[in-house]
Design an enzyme around this catalytic site. Structure first.
Site, short mmCIF file in Angstrom:
data_model
loop_
_atom_site.label_atom_id
_atom_site.label_comp_id
_atom_site.label_asym_id
_atom_site.label_seq_id
_atom_site.Cartn_x
_atom_site.Cartn_y
_atom_site.Cartn_z
N ASP A 252 -13.46 -27.86 -7.50
CA ASP A 252 -13.06 -26.96 -8.58
C ASP A 252 -11.70 -27.45 -9.05
OD1 ASP A 252 -13.07 -24.73 -10.33
OD2 ASP A 252 -11.80 -23.64 -8.92
N ASP B 27 -10.41 -20.34 -6.02
CA ASP B 27 -10.70 -21.76 -6.24
C ASP B 27 -11.52 -22.32 -5.08
OD1 ASP B 27 -8.51 -22.25 -8.52
OD2 ASP B 27 -7.61 -21.10 -6.88
N GLU C 220 -16.72 -29.22 -11.45
CA GLU C 220 -16.86 -28.30 -12.57
C GLU C 220 -16.58 -29.02 -13.87
OE1 GLU C 220 -14.30 -24.68 -14.12
OE2 GLU C 220 -15.53 -24.09 -12.40
#
Length: 187
Positions: free
Chosen positions: A7, A142, A69
């Site tokens: 992430d 996160d 991501e």
């Protein structure tokens, strides 16, 4: 399949590794954490430090794939730039090792782990905690997001690979047909 989920973020980069056998099978947590850099540090130093941390995770866990991501548009350009830069670092590090990289949008990840592409962070964290049978929710968000990325790939990655292989095969067959002159036609 072992997957490292990333992430990306310049201040907090979530990292999570899960093992799983595909859709419908239970996945297990290997490790979860966050690479942090100070906001007042030079961007080059921050990217270097995050790259060193990601490399350490790649060395330690030897994943079969990396899920990152996909950067999406938002109002804060500085945040998007930092996120994109860290995402690119993760992609390059994986590519150097010959690892497949999958990019997922936040809504794809949310849909994979919660059933809704509009789920909020608390719903994602709740589901990650349940799906991986964790004693406590991963913190900060996160970290949970990195695990969600890894789970998304464990469950969707094999199907994506089959679709890509079929598309590549169809593309190669089409190219071969176009390269072959028609029978009885000019050569």
């Amino acid at each position: 399949m072992r997957v490292l989920g990333v992430d990306p973020g310049l201040t907090r980069c979530g990292l999570g590794v899960v093992d799983g056998g595909g859709a419908g099978q239970r996945a297990t947590l290997v490790e979860v954490g966050v690479a942090r850099t100070p906001a007042d540090e030079d961007v080059a130093i921050r990217l270097r430090d995050i790259s060193l941390e990601i490399e350490s995770w790649l060395d330690r866990h030897r994943p079969d794939a990396v899920a990152v991501e996909r950067v999406f548009a938002q109002a804060n350009v500085r945040t998007v730039m930092g996120t994109a830069q860290v995402g690119a670092v993760a992609i390059v590090l994986a590519a150097r090792r010959g690892l497949p990289v999958a990019l997922y949008t936040p809504s794809e990840v949310k849909a994979a782990v919660t059933g809704s592409g509009r789920a909020d962070k608390s719903q994602v964290t709740f589901m990650i905690t349940k799906l991986l049978d964790l004693a406590a929710p991963p913190r900060p968000a996160d970290a949970a997001d990195a695990l969600a990325l890894a789970l998304c790939h464990v469950w969707r990655g094999p199907a994506l690979a089959r679709v890509r292989a079929a598309a590549a095969g169809a593309g190669a067959a089409r190219a071969a047909r176009l390269a072959t002159p028609p029978a009885g036609g000019p050569t």
